[in-house]
Design a protein around this motif. Structure first.
Motif, short mmCIF file in Angstrom:
data_model
loop_
_atom_site.label_atom_id
_atom_site.label_comp_id
_atom_site.label_asym_id
_atom_site.label_seq_id
_atom_site.Cartn_x
_atom_site.Cartn_y
_atom_site.Cartn_z
N ALA A 161 0.84 -1.20 0.00
CA ALA A 161 0.00 0.00 0.00
C ALA A 161 0.87 1.24 0.00
O ALA A 161 2.02 1.22 0.45
CB ALA A 161 -0.92 0.02 1.21
N ARG A 190 -4.52 1.60 -2.23
CA ARG A 190 -4.52 3.01 -1.81
C ARG A 190 -5.73 3.19 -0.92
O ARG A 190 -6.84 3.48 -1.38
CB ARG A 190 -4.60 3.90 -3.07
CG ARG A 190 -4.91 5.37 -2.79
CD ARG A 190 -3.67 6.09 -2.26
NE ARG A 190 -3.86 7.54 -2.34
CZ ARG A 190 -4.22 8.30 -1.30
NH1 ARG A 190 -4.45 7.76 -0.13
NH2 ARG A 190 -4.34 9.61 -1.45
N ASP A 197 -3.21 1.61 6.95
CA ASP A 197 -2.19 0.90 6.17
C ASP A 197 -1.19 0.21 7.10
O ASP A 197 -0.85 -0.97 6.91
CB ASP A 197 -1.44 1.87 5.26
CG ASP A 197 -2.26 2.34 4.07
OD1 ASP A 197 -3.09 1.57 3.57
OD2 ASP A 197 -2.05 3.49 3.65
N TYR A 209 4.14 -1.29 3.22
CA TYR A 209 3.54 0.04 3.04
C TYR A 209 4.67 1.05 2.94
O TYR A 209 5.67 0.95 3.66
CB TYR A 209 2.63 0.36 4.21
CG TYR A 209 2.32 1.83 4.39
CD1 TYR A 209 1.48 2.50 3.50
CD2 TYR A 209 2.87 2.55 5.45
CE1 TYR A 209 1.21 3.85 3.67
CE2 TYR A 209 2.59 3.89 5.61
CZ TYR A 209 1.77 4.54 4.72
OH TYR A 209 1.50 5.88 4.88
#
Length: 271
Positions: A161, A190, A197, A209
């Motif tokens: 992410a 996203r 995240d 992430y």
């Protein structure tokens, strides 16, 4: 600080986060919040302000001598202030755009730091009914159940992410970097909330992430990653002077096995 001192702080942080979360649910159900833009680009709602006040008043009532770093009401504590003594770091709504648009990825993030080191982290997701929490040295939890990061089977199977700044100018360079990552991993998400995240990395829902964010976006989530067996790395040098655990610049989170691979994919930060 010892565990006996931290556990009441952690319980109180969870209580405050849930109170703020209840307020956010009510605000959205009643469609009673207003919208405006900070600096002409960053969305803020009246619910952000109300939730901030709810948390701040709770902290000031029980811990009047503690400092508060908050996105909405006190975002400008100096690096020196953040390195000394007790500081609460709060984001009343991480995912304000999601909140305003009826999406569920919304978090209340509360961290407590001592001498620049995060000791307690709580990320409460009121629309998902999930509360992530950690106390330094005591593990990370989701609704009371322990969390553990999960390395991907391979880079090609990794789900990662990221996010993008509100300023449009840097996005082209960031998209070039993202393209390099997407060419190698399974896919990129996203979610619109750095706190979520990070917690998803801790929960094994994401392999990694990366993003540059503010202290209130990442302080709680980064501790939760650490206590779930993950690691926090950097894809570039830190320049702010903030304590490292409160610095969101060039942030990368992953399992110990996957972090070097993700850093290699990211390469040097784009400017």
């Amino acid at each position: 600080m010892n565990r006996q001192a931290l556990n009441p702080l952690a319980a109180y942080a969870q209580s405050l986060a849930r109170q703020a979360g209840t307020l956010l649910v009510q605000e959205r159900q009643q469609a009673s919040f207003s919208l405006e833009l900070k600096r002409g680009i960053e969305l803020v709602t009246s619910a952000d302000i109300k939730a901030d006040a709810c948390i701040r008043q709770g902290i000031e009532a029980c811990y009047p001598d503690h400092l508060i770093l908050s996105e909405e009401s006190s975002p400008h504590l100096s690096p020196q202030q953040l390195k000394q003594g007790p500081v609460w770091i709060i984001d009343p709504i991480d995912g304000t755009v999601n909140f305003a648009n009826g999406q569920p990825a919304v978090a209340v993030s509360i961290a407590f730091a001592w001498n620049g080191e995060v000791q307690v982290g709580v990320v409460h997701c009121p629309f998902l009914q999930e509360t992530f929490s950690a106390v330094r040295g005591q593990g990370a939890y989701l609704n009371g159940l322990p969390l553990q990061v999960q390395p991907p089977l391979s880079v090609a199977s990794a789900l990662v992410a990221t996010g993008f700044p509100y300023e449009r100018a840097p996005r082209a360079a960031l998209l070039a970097r993202l393209s390099r990552v997407m060419a190698e991993v399974q896919d990129v998400r996203r979610l619109g909330s750095a706190a979520i995240d990070l917690c998803y990395v801790a929960a094994g829902r994401l392999a990694g992430y990366f993003e540059t964010v503010k202290p209130w976006d990442m302080a709680a989530g980064a501790l939760i990653v650490h206590e779930a067996g993950g690691v926090i790395g950097r894809s570039g040098a830190l320049t702010s002077g903030l304590p490292a655990e409160l610095d969101g610049e060039h942030l990368v989170a992953a399992s110990p096995a996957f972090l070097p691979q993700l850093l290699e994919l990211l390469g040097e930060p784009e400017h």
